[in-house]
Design an enzyme around this catalytic site. Sequence first.
Site, PDB file in Angstrom:
ATOM      1  N   SER A 106       1.061  -1.368   0.076  1.00  0.00           N
ATOM      2  CA  SER A 106      -0.260   0.080   0.060  1.00  0.00           C
ATOM      3  C   SER A 106       0.615   1.273   0.263  1.00  0.00           C
ATOM      4  O   SER A 106       1.626   1.626  -0.950  1.00  0.00           O
ATOM      5  CB  SER A 106      -1.004   0.045   1.409  1.00  0.00           C
ATOM      6  OG  SER A 106      -1.972   0.714   1.264  1.00  0.00           O
ATOM      7  N   ASP A 157      -9.792  -2.400  -6.922  1.00  0.00           N
ATOM      8  CA  ASP A 157      -8.814  -1.695  -5.310  1.00  0.00           C
ATOM      9  C   ASP A 157      -9.116  -0.454  -5.470  1.00  0.00           C
ATOM     10  O   ASP A 157      -8.858   0.699  -6.620  1.00  0.00           O
ATOM     11  CB  ASP A 157      -7.236  -2.082  -5.337  1.00  0.00           C
ATOM     12  CG  ASP A 157      -7.400  -1.524  -4.343  1.00  0.00           C
ATOM     13  OD1 ASP A 157      -7.607  -0.709  -3.706  1.00  0.00           O
ATOM     14  OD2 ASP A 157      -5.847  -1.486  -4.376  1.00  0.00           O
ATOM     15  N   HIS A 188      -8.212  -3.925  -2.340  1.00  0.00           N
ATOM     16  CA  HIS A 188      -7.164  -3.734  -1.320  1.00  0.00           C
ATOM     17  C   HIS A 188      -6.166  -4.499  -0.211  1.00  0.00           C
ATOM     18  O   HIS A 188      -7.329  -5.254   0.290  1.00  0.00           O
ATOM     19  CB  HIS A 188      -6.971  -2.585  -0.850  1.00  0.00           C
ATOM     20  CG  HIS A 188      -5.846  -1.619  -0.843  1.00  0.00           C
ATOM     21  ND1 HIS A 188      -5.139  -1.034  -1.428  1.00  0.00           N
ATOM     22  CD2 HIS A 188      -4.847  -0.860   0.551  1.00  0.00           C
ATOM     23  CE1 HIS A 188      -4.255   0.159  -1.349  1.00  0.00           C
ATOM     24  NE2 HIS A 188      -4.155   0.057   0.033  1.00  0.00           N
TER      25      HIS A 188
HETATM   26  C1  MLT Z   1      -1.232   5.800  -0.061  1.00  0.00           C
HETATM   27  O1  MLT Z   1      -1.495   7.540   1.085  1.00  0.00           O
HETATM   28  O2  MLT Z   1      -0.235   5.693  -0.097  1.00  0.00           O
HETATM   29  C2  MLT Z   1      -2.330   5.049  -0.967  1.00  0.00           C
HETATM   30  O3  MLT Z   1      -3.294   5.677  -0.796  1.00  0.00           O
HETATM   31  C3  MLT Z   1      -2.742   3.976   0.496  1.00  0.00           C
HETATM   32  C4  MLT Z   1      -2.942   4.436   1.461  1.00  0.00           C
HETATM   33  O4  MLT Z   1      -3.698   5.066   2.275  1.00  0.00           O
HETATM   34  O5  MLT Z   1      -1.706   4.136   2.344  1.00  0.00           O
END
Ligand code: MLT
Length: 208
Positions: A106, A157, A188
């Site tokens: 992520s 996702d 996700h």
């Molecule tokens: C990010 O902010 O890198 C992506 O949206 C994934 C997350 O929520 O961490």
Amino acid sequence: MTTSAWPHLFDAGAAGTPVLLLLHGTGGTEHDLLPLADRLAPGAGYLAPRGPVQEHGMNRWFRRFGEGVFDVDDVVRRAGELAGFVDWAREHYGIADRPLVTVGFSNGANIALATALLHPGVVANVVAFSGMYPLEGRTIEADLSGTSIALFNGRSDAMAPIDSVVRVGSILESRGAEVERNVREGGHGIHPTEMDRAAAWIVSHTAA
Ligand code: MLT
């Protein structure tokens, strides 16, 4: 933060194994991906830093203006700092000659991809779970001919939309990187069915 003060975990693992650079997701810690490490590369070493940015008390790797809307200047800056930390740690722990594979989830996958795009000499092999294109609006000029990336994503996702996944793969390839795309049903997360493929990819990219 100086590189030596960066909170992190390190284990050298068995001689001759790769070292995994483990990058957790938003709200995680340096401990989060340790259970994955042994599954992905049994006996391997690991280097697991903590995301240095705070968002309402949650650790992250870079700032964002909203869900999926990144502060790209901060992404660039933080990717540079992470590259500096990795260089320092490889020297400090005497692992400069070991293969390094970055495994990110992520937000950790996004900083892994940003660092690979901007600092290919530091981060050259990446397994990115639920990552997306982190450098919207920037032109990538690096030569990525020595870079290999395995993308693992869910088709539906909402946090890592598939069009952004397609974009990061195309940009990596346009600069010469080798890209493997693994798209499954669902959203996700890290799916158990992705483990065997990721482990096999790591073996094939680190075998002497
Ligand atoms: C990010 O902010 O890198 C992506 O949206 C994934 C997350 O929520 O961490």
